[in-house]
Design a protein around this motif. Structure first.
Motif, PDB file in Angstrom:
ATOM      1  N   THR A   1       0.798  -1.222   0.000  1.00  0.00           N
ATOM      2  CA  THR A   1       0.000   0.000   0.000  1.00  0.00           C
ATOM      3  C   THR A   1       0.830   1.272   0.000  1.00  0.00           C
ATOM      4  OG1 THR A   1      -0.121   0.115   2.428  1.00  0.00           O
ATOM      5  CG2 THR A   1      -1.785  -1.231   1.292  1.00  0.00           C
ATOM      6  N   GLY A   2       2.141   1.166   0.354  1.00  0.00           N
ATOM      7  CA  GLY A   2       2.976   2.356   0.444  1.00  0.00           C
ATOM      8  C   GLY A   2       2.860   3.072   1.771  1.00  0.00           C
ATOM      9  N   GLU A   3       2.054   2.554   2.699  1.00  0.00           N
ATOM     10  CA  GLU A   3       1.873   3.170   4.009  1.00  0.00           C
ATOM     11  C   GLU A   3       3.039   2.796   4.914  1.00  0.00           C
ATOM     12  OE1 GLU A   3       1.302   5.173   6.933  1.00  0.00           O
ATOM     13  OE2 GLU A   3      -0.357   5.417   5.526  1.00  0.00           O
ATOM     14  N   SER A   4       3.779   3.819   5.413  1.00  0.00           N
ATOM     15  CA  SER A   4       4.976   3.536   6.206  1.00  0.00           C
ATOM     16  C   SER A   4       4.654   3.156   7.644  1.00  0.00           C
ATOM     17  CB  SER A   4       5.914   4.751   6.194  1.00  0.00           C
ATOM     18  OG  SER A   4       5.240   5.911   6.658  1.00  0.00           O
ATOM     19  N   HIS A   5       3.466   3.498   8.136  1.00  0.00           N
ATOM     20  CA  HIS A   5       3.083   3.124   9.500  1.00  0.00           C
ATOM     21  C   HIS A   5       2.507   1.707   9.518  1.00  0.00           C
ATOM     22  CE1 HIS A   5       3.823   7.142  10.852  1.00  0.00           C
ATOM     23  NE2 HIS A   5       2.902   7.654  10.055  1.00  0.00           N
ATOM     24  N   ALA A   6       2.865   0.953  10.548  1.00  0.00           N
ATOM     25  CA  ALA A   6       2.321  -0.395  10.691  1.00  0.00           C
ATOM     26  C   ALA A   6       0.820  -0.318  10.958  1.00  0.00           C
ATOM     27  CB  ALA A   6       3.032  -1.126  11.813  1.00  0.00           C
ATOM     28  N   VAL A   7       0.101  -1.341  10.514  1.00  0.00           N
ATOM     29  CA  VAL A   7      -1.363  -1.389  10.624  1.00  0.00           C
ATOM     30  C   VAL A   7      -1.759  -2.433  11.663  1.00  0.00           C
ATOM     31  CG1 VAL A   7      -3.515  -1.810   9.375  1.00  0.00           C
ATOM     32  CG2 VAL A   7      -1.585  -0.719   8.207  1.00  0.00           C
ATOM     33  N   ALA A   8      -2.592  -2.029  12.626  1.00  0.00           N
ATOM     34  CA  ALA A   8      -3.071  -2.965  13.642  1.00  0.00           C
ATOM     35  C   ALA A   8      -4.026  -3.977  13.014  1.00  0.00           C
ATOM     36  CB  ALA A   8      -3.774  -2.205  14.761  1.00  0.00           C
ATOM     37  N   LYS A   9      -3.916  -5.229  13.428  1.00  0.00           N
ATOM     38  CA  LYS A   9      -4.743  -6.299  12.881  1.00  0.00           C
ATOM     39  C   LYS A   9      -5.661  -6.875  13.958  1.00  0.00           C
ATOM     40  CE  LYS A   9      -3.115  -6.122   8.716  1.00  0.00           C
ATOM     41  NZ  LYS A   9      -3.972  -5.746   7.584  1.00  0.00           N
ATOM     42  N   THR A  10      -6.908  -7.130  13.561  1.00  0.00           N
ATOM     43  CA  THR A  10      -7.900  -7.730  14.450  1.00  0.00           C
ATOM     44  C   THR A  10      -8.666  -8.788  13.665  1.00  0.00           C
ATOM     45  OG1 THR A  10      -9.689  -6.208  13.884  1.00  0.00           O
ATOM     46  CG2 THR A  10      -8.165  -5.499  15.616  1.00  0.00           C
ATOM     47  N   PRO A  11      -9.313  -9.733  14.356  1.00  0.00           N
ATOM     48  CA  PRO A  11     -10.088 -10.760  13.649  1.00  0.00           C
ATOM     49  C   PRO A  11     -11.502 -10.322  13.280  1.00  0.00           C
ATOM     50  CG  PRO A  11      -9.994 -11.268  15.989  1.00  0.00           C
ATOM     51  CD  PRO A  11      -9.153 -10.041  15.792  1.00  0.00           C
ATOM     52  N   SER A  12     -11.924  -9.131  13.709  1.00  0.00           N
ATOM     53  CA  SER A  12     -13.311  -8.715  13.487  1.00  0.00           C
ATOM     54  C   SER A  12     -13.580  -8.456  12.004  1.00  0.00           C
ATOM     55  CB  SER A  12     -13.607  -7.441  14.286  1.00  0.00           C
ATOM     56  OG  SER A  12     -13.328  -7.648  15.657  1.00  0.00           O
ATOM     57  N   PRO A  13     -14.741  -8.886  11.499  1.00  0.00           N
ATOM     58  CA  PRO A  13     -15.074  -8.635  10.083  1.00  0.00           C
ATOM     59  C   PRO A  13     -15.289  -7.150   9.819  1.00  0.00           C
ATOM     60  CG  PRO A  13     -16.941  -9.617  11.245  1.00  0.00           C
ATOM     61  CD  PRO A  13     -15.792  -9.658  12.198  1.00  0.00           C
TER      62      PRO A  13
END
Length: 559
Positions: free
Chosen positions: A168-180
């Motif tokens: 995506t080109g986004e330099s910040h890490a993305v938080a991941k969750t199992p929620s739909p």
């Protein structure tokens, strides 16, 4: 039709893919699915045979004209010219072939150096398997530092974040969750999906593979690139045009000689010999060799600068470039989050240095002597899961920026961790927007917190100034808020660092840790950014001086 996996619940995903997350696929089922779906690899063009690659060197119209001239020269008995032209053409073809063959071999060697593996749950046990053997339904077990080997739906996340800059080109890490999430959610905001070639920077993930190989998002991009037709380079176009012009000129010369000779009543054989001789003389047989040698030298010089050029003719293309479209993250920038500003004890400090290296200094903007930064660097170091080893980050880029900042102040993370072992933690969560760790410190427990400035300001009652802890009154609160706004206005990500000292006899590591997340002492603010590469400014200046416009391609929103 592929399901919108991000819109499905974890239970629905496991049901559709017929897998029990606790045991994973059996070896037999994994093998059967591998036969159906194929290996987890991105498609590559069918390799051309050596002979076809050699024949490619003769595809230029100018080369065809030269070969025609050699045949004509031999036909009229001028064997010397025929042999010379043939030798030049063959040497030219061999030189181009070997240069391109070496470049392709170098790229193949680099590719073969990578043999990715994946940790999965199979037959009820965790196992390491080749990433190429992954199939839809495999249960991935991922932790900080792991590169995600296929597209997968997150079914369990433990304070997990993923760096998706490669996609995506986004330099910040993305938080991941199992929620739909909603079915129409754009790719970059699918917080429950993990994508091939992205990297886990924090925490642990369990995810079920939903797509492999060319059916992944990376595979889709690779497919779009493969569909792009390979066009001729400007040099190839110009040489073909020159060859056609020379052929036309030779044809006109032959025609004129025939007309003039016929009008004069000359012998037909003599006219033919003269016409062919003039036509052959008009062909610059040395030109292809000169061009090839020049391009080969250019390819060699670029290889010394660690740039591999696959096609010989492409070397010249750079000289015809008028616009360069460059990615931002990792190309113009380091893709290494770096602390650039501090607000500490009421003073501003500038931080030098690049990336995760410990080289750099902290300079007070007011010109006065520096302070003791240990009260700030200690929580910045201990309240982190990331580690820097030999200049390489393992974990979250933002934490890497804090660790590198502390290292510039001669703080050794491992020594601090040994002196103050962690006994409990509150993992970062997008709901409360902070992370907290608890550490033994004699008869006390030190609580260190880092997170969003507005959140920690709301939870703080004191702050650290030059004289020690002081009440966080309205004036002090306003100063922190103004500094936060100023740093954010410079396109920086701002983190606040805070702490609290707890009596050891009152602290229960298994108790309600959130109950301690108030009455904090605010220590300082850190401004972090992904800085430009040191060489980027000079590279852009050189391009502009050469008349080449540089365009930055980024997914960032306008300010």
């Amino acid at each position: 039709m592929t399901l919108p996996w991000h819109a499905e619940t974890p239970e629905s995903v496991t049901s559709h893919l017929a897998v029990d997350p606790a045991t994973g696929l059996t070896a037999a089922e994994a093998q059967a699915r591998l036969q159906r779906h194929g290996p987890n690899r991105l498609a590559e063009p069918t390799p051309r045979s050596v002979w076809l690659k050699l024949l490619d060197q003769f595809r230029s119209f100018l080369i065809i004209v030269l070969l025609g001239a050699a045949v004509l020269a031999g036909a009229v008995g001028d064997l010397k010219d025929a042999v010379v032209i043939a030798i030049v053409v063959v040497i030219n073809a061999l030189l181009g072939f070997f240069q391109e063959h070496r470049a392709e071999a170098a790229l193949a060697a680099l590719k073969n150096m990578l043999a990715p593996v994946a940790r999965v749950q199979r037959d009820g046990q965790a196992a390491l398997v080749e990433a190429a053997t992954l199939v839809p339904g495999d249960v991935l077990l991922l932790e900080a530092g792991d590169r995600i080997p296929a597209d997968a739906r997150v079914i369990a996340a433990h304070a997990a974040e993923v760096a998706e800059a490669a996609l995506t080109g986004e330099s910040h890490a993305v938080a991941k969750t199992p929620s739909p999430v909603a079915a129409d959610t754009v790719l970059a905001e699918r917080s429950n999906m993990a994508f091939m070639n992205t990297v886990v920077t924090r925490g642990r993930l369990e995810a079920i593979v939903t797509a492999t190989g060319m059916t992944t998002e990376m595979g889709r991009l690779a497919g779009l690139l493969a569909e792009t037709a390979e066009s001729a380079t400007p040099l190839q176009i110009q040489l073909d045009r020159l060859g056609k012009r020379l052929a036309a000129i030779a044809g006109v010369v032959v025609g004129l000689i025939f007309i003039i000779g016929t009008l004069h009543g000359d012998d037909l054989v003599a006219i033919t010999m003269t016409a062919i001789a003039l036509a052959v003389a008009a062909i610059p047989e040395g030109l292809p060799a000169v061009v090839t040698v020049t391009l080969a030298l250019g390819m060699h010089r670029m290889a010394k600068r660690h740039a591999i050029v696959k096609k010989l003719a492409a070397v010249e293309t750079l000289g015809c470039t008028t616009v360069i479209c460059s990615d931002k993250t990792g190309t113009l920038t380091l893709n290494q989050m770096t602390a650039r500003r501090l607000f500490y004890q009421g003073r501003r400090f500038a931080v030098s240095g690049e990336g995760y290296a410990s080289a750099g200094t902290l300079t007070a903007e007011d010109g006065q002597a520096a302070l003791d930064f240990l009260p700030l660097f200690t929580p910045a170091t201990l309240c982190a899961d990331a580690r820097i080893r030999d200049g390489q980050l393992i974990g979250d880029p933002t934490e890497g920026a804090l660790l590198a900042l502390a290292a510039k102040g001669n703080v050794v993370a491992d020594e601090l961790a040994c002196h103050s072992p962690r006994i409990a933690e509150i993992p970062f969560d997008s709901a409360h927007k902070f992370m907290a760790t608890f550490h033994h410190d004699g008869v006390m427990v030190q609580m260190w917190v880092k997170g969003a400035p507005d959140v920690l300001l709301a939870r703080a009652t004191r702050y650290l100034d030059a004289a020690g802890e002081a009440p966080l009154d309205e004036a002090a609160r306003a100063a922190f808020e103004a500094e936060n706004a100023a740093l954010a206005g410079e396109a920086m990500r701002v983190l606040a660092v805070a702490g609290r000292t707890l009596p050891a006899q009152d602290f229960d590591p298994a108790g309600d840790l959130m109950a301690w997340a108030d009455d904090l002492t605010l220590i300082g603010l850190v401004g972090i950014m992904d800085p430009p590469r040191p060489e980027a400014r000079e590279a852009i200046r050189v391009c502009q001086a050469a008349g080449v416009a540089v365009k930055m391609i980024t997914g960032d929103h306008r300010a």
